[in-house]
Each structure stands twice: as structure tokens, then as C-alpha cells.
Design an enzyme around this catalytic site. Sequence first.
Site, PDB file in Angstrom:
ATOM      1  N   THR A 118       1.823   4.773  -1.801  1.00  0.00           N
ATOM      2  CA  THR A 118       1.147   3.548  -1.397  1.00  0.00           C
ATOM      3  C   THR A 118       1.036   3.869   0.144  1.00  0.00           C
ATOM      4  O   THR A 118       1.646   4.819   0.769  1.00  0.00           O
ATOM      5  CB  THR A 118       2.103   2.330  -1.726  1.00  0.00           C
ATOM      6  OG1 THR A 118       3.384   2.482  -0.621  1.00  0.00           O
ATOM      7  CG2 THR A 118       2.448   1.935  -3.024  1.00  0.00           C
ATOM      8  N   ALA A 119       0.333   3.124   0.915  1.00  0.00           N
ATOM      9  CA  ALA A 119      -0.053   2.987   1.978  1.00  0.00           C
ATOM     10  C   ALA A 119       1.219   2.790   2.750  1.00  0.00           C
ATOM     11  O   ALA A 119       1.716   3.286   3.951  1.00  0.00           O
ATOM     12  CB  ALA A 119      -1.187   2.196   2.433  1.00  0.00           C
ATOM     13  N   GLY A 150      -2.473   9.200   6.087  1.00  0.00           N
ATOM     14  CA  GLY A 150      -1.417  10.144   6.549  1.00  0.00           C
ATOM     15  C   GLY A 150      -1.550  11.088   7.511  1.00  0.00           C
ATOM     16  O   GLY A 150      -1.055  11.256   8.687  1.00  0.00           O
ATOM     17  N   CYS A 161       4.616  -2.589  -2.423  1.00  0.00           N
ATOM     18  CA  CYS A 161       3.403  -3.084  -3.346  1.00  0.00           C
ATOM     19  C   CYS A 161       3.445  -4.470  -3.530  1.00  0.00           C
ATOM     20  O   CYS A 161       4.061  -5.246  -4.193  1.00  0.00           O
ATOM     21  CB  CYS A 161       3.932  -2.408  -5.035  1.00  0.00           C
ATOM     22  SG  CYS A 161       2.574  -2.595  -5.929  1.00  0.00           S
ATOM     23  N   CYS A 168      -0.511   3.479  -5.764  1.00  0.00           N
ATOM     24  CA  CYS A 168      -0.320   2.004  -5.952  1.00  0.00           C
ATOM     25  C   CYS A 168      -0.045   1.584  -7.394  1.00  0.00           C
ATOM     26  O   CYS A 168      -1.064   0.946  -7.918  1.00  0.00           O
ATOM     27  CB  CYS A 168      -1.440   1.193  -5.351  1.00  0.00           C
ATOM     28  SG  CYS A 168      -0.853  -0.510  -5.128  1.00  0.00           S
TER      29      CYS A 168
END
Length: 444
Positions: free
Chosen positions: A339-340, A48, A373, A195
Site C-alpha cells: 500500500t501507499a 516510492g 488499508c 491494497c
Amino acid sequence: MAGTVRTQLLLSKQYGRAFSVLNSQIHTSCVLGSKDHYKFLVLGGGSGGIAMAARIKRKVGAENVAIVEPSEMHYYQPIWTLVGAGAKSVASSGRSTASVIPSGVKWVKSKVAEFDPENNSVYIDSGKKISYDYLIVALGLELHYEKIKGLPEGFKHPQIGSNYSLQTVEKTWNALKNFKEGNALFTFPNTPVKCAGAPQKIMYLSDAFLRKTGKRSKANIVYNTSLPVLFGVKKYADALWEIVKKRDLNVNLRQNLIEVRAEEQEAVFENLDKPGETKVMKYEMLHVTPPMGPPAVLKGSSLDDTAGWLDINKETLQHKNYTNVFGIGDCTNLPTSKTAAAVAAQSAVLDRTVSRILKKQTPDSKYDGYTSCPLVTSYNTVILAEFDYNGQPLETFPVDQSKESRIMYHMKADVMPHLYWHGLLKGFWGGPGPYRTMMHLGMK
């Protein structure tokens, strides 16, 4: 004469490139020589923080942006699921922090020690004060292995691993490789985690590995989760339950790991529905997902909520009390999975929010809670879960993504890392929203 001019031009370009590289290294050096004030101060050099620094740099100029980050290395952590299963190397997941910080942006190589939003300032661990016009908090979360009795010291025993830290992810693979017979235990803690699918992904991969190596008949695979469900979105949970039944995996809900007795190879679980009731299980392999929590520096500050997370508006990502403070990623109290993929979608919204604020306008872009995910179910299949704040599927592709897919596996293993390094961290990838609209012919 013309040849001489061409030679001089060539040399000039070479010297220019050399100077540019040197200049970039100077700009991304550590705290020594850094200014005391920046228009934008970014706290955290994870996904981020780096993504937003890249985006903000294009708005206000690199010299007006600084990142506070103590770590020398930056890791693409989603790939650690595959590292723990022996499908990827840990080395492939890391790059130097200096190489991912946007060129020209100042790298303050330090930890954040204290917030002072009333005076638009933060203090770093050297005691130095840095002030800002705007602050972006992207500090991630903290792992708390120590909240499980017997850890982290138990990791010195070869049967225990965890895909959640650099120091323990390869231990997972070693434990799996050396498994002979008995219980293979996988855990999910009684806290928010990053995650939320990862704790069970390694279970499916371990099952696949043991089948491939002829050891599955001697293994009892058990997933003990603190949650009351296998997965938070029913559509994908239903598909996962089918896999669990088909592969003879044992899932126990509302079971929380509280102690590891590494010498005896025993794990102790509490029954969250019956306080005080515990169960001891023997193991030959144990994968631990640690309790997690907000950064210690945030807890008790004037920026946190009652649980210690950064308190921001869930649509605009602007702090609820300080209008020049914003947040992104795992450190926030956004009610969606950490999560990313969520960071990518948030970065696009926050980019728009910041642009509006700089123009003295009201933020108009709204984050819908999108997160993704990729649930790895074997060495060549993935269920790609995508959903919003309401736990409703928000799928990019015009197919049923609750079905196991080889194509989705290659996206997870090969495409997404490239998209991370060259898209998200460069500030060019803000999630699949626009592509989803096209894929569904504008109807979603």
C-alpha cells in the site's frame, strides 16, 4: 534613483525565477543529455521512487540523483476505489511526471532493460548503460489481466470493470450506473495484490449505491476471493463479517476467477480447495481484480528471490546480497500488504538506512511492517485498518478503528490525497509513527 533600483531588483528577481524554472525543466528532461553515472540511481517514478529521490536529493544534491521512469503521468491510485464508485473523477488522480519529480533531479524517460549489479550498472531500453554508486529499486508490480481467459479483450463489454488500471476504472462506474438486476460479482485473485482491501471496498460501495438508487432488492452481490479469510487481520475481518451479514452480501472463500465469457456474461471460478472443480456464474456486473506479479525485468535477475520479487532485508530495506542496492514498495518481497501507507513508513526507514550507509555506519532503523488499508464501507464511512508484520493492529488513533467512521472516510477521501502529493512525494511524510506515539501517550 531609488525607484530605478527597485525596478531593476524586481526585474532581476523575475528573470531569476524564469531561469530557475527553465533550469528545472532542463534538469528533469528525458534521457537525451543525461550523464552515464549518478551517485544515486532510482528505478521507478511511483510513490516510492519519487519520495526517495526527494529525500536523497537533500543528502547528496539534485545533480547526483536520477530517476528512470517511462510514464508521462503519475497517478494517486488509492483514490481509484472512489473513482470506480463515481465519488471522484479519474482526472483528479493524475499529475504529470515532470511535476512530481524533485526539481533538479534528472528524469531518464525510459524503461529498465537489464540489471548488472556486479558492475553497479543498469541498462535502459535504448541500450544505454547507466552506472551508480547506490541503487534504489522502486519498480512497483505488474498487472496480469491476460492470465484470466477472456481478458483483457472482455473489457470492451460494458458490464465489466476494474479499479486497478487507468483504462478500466471508469468502466467499473459505468457498469454500476447501468446495473438493473442480477448478480454483481467482485473478485480477488490467487496472487499477491496491491491494497488487499480494495477488491472488497468496491463491493461495499456498490451495495451502498444500489441501495441509494432503489435497485438493491434486485441485486445479488457476491464476493469471490481466493483467500481463506475475508481480511488478513482478525480484528478487522470480524468487523467486516458483521457488515457482510447486515447488508446481505455473499462471500465465497477460496474461489479464484480463471475465465470471463463476456459474450455470455459468465464468470468461471476454480475451487482452490478442490483442484479441478469449477463453477460458472452469470453476472450483470463484474469487477475484476487481476492477478499481479513482480516486474518482468526483476524476474530472473541476480536481485530477485525465488518468486521474482526484489530480495531485501525486511527491517533495513537493504538488498540481501548487494549492500549498495535498496528497495521500497510493491516490487519488494517484504511480507506486508502493498500500500501507499506502507511506502510512506518504508521511506522513513530507508532514509535512515541510507544516511547510515553514507557515513559508513551499520543501519539501525527497523521497519516493523507497518501498513494501512482504509476499508471504505460506504460513501461516508471507513474502517481504518493499520497493522504490522505480525498482523497485529498498529492503530494511530486512541479509538477502536474497527468501527465504521465518518471522520476516517474524510481522511481517506480528502486528507490522504493532500498528504500524498505534498507530504510523501516531497519526502516529508514517513508515516504516522511519531503521531501514534503521541496519541497513545508514548505507550504504543
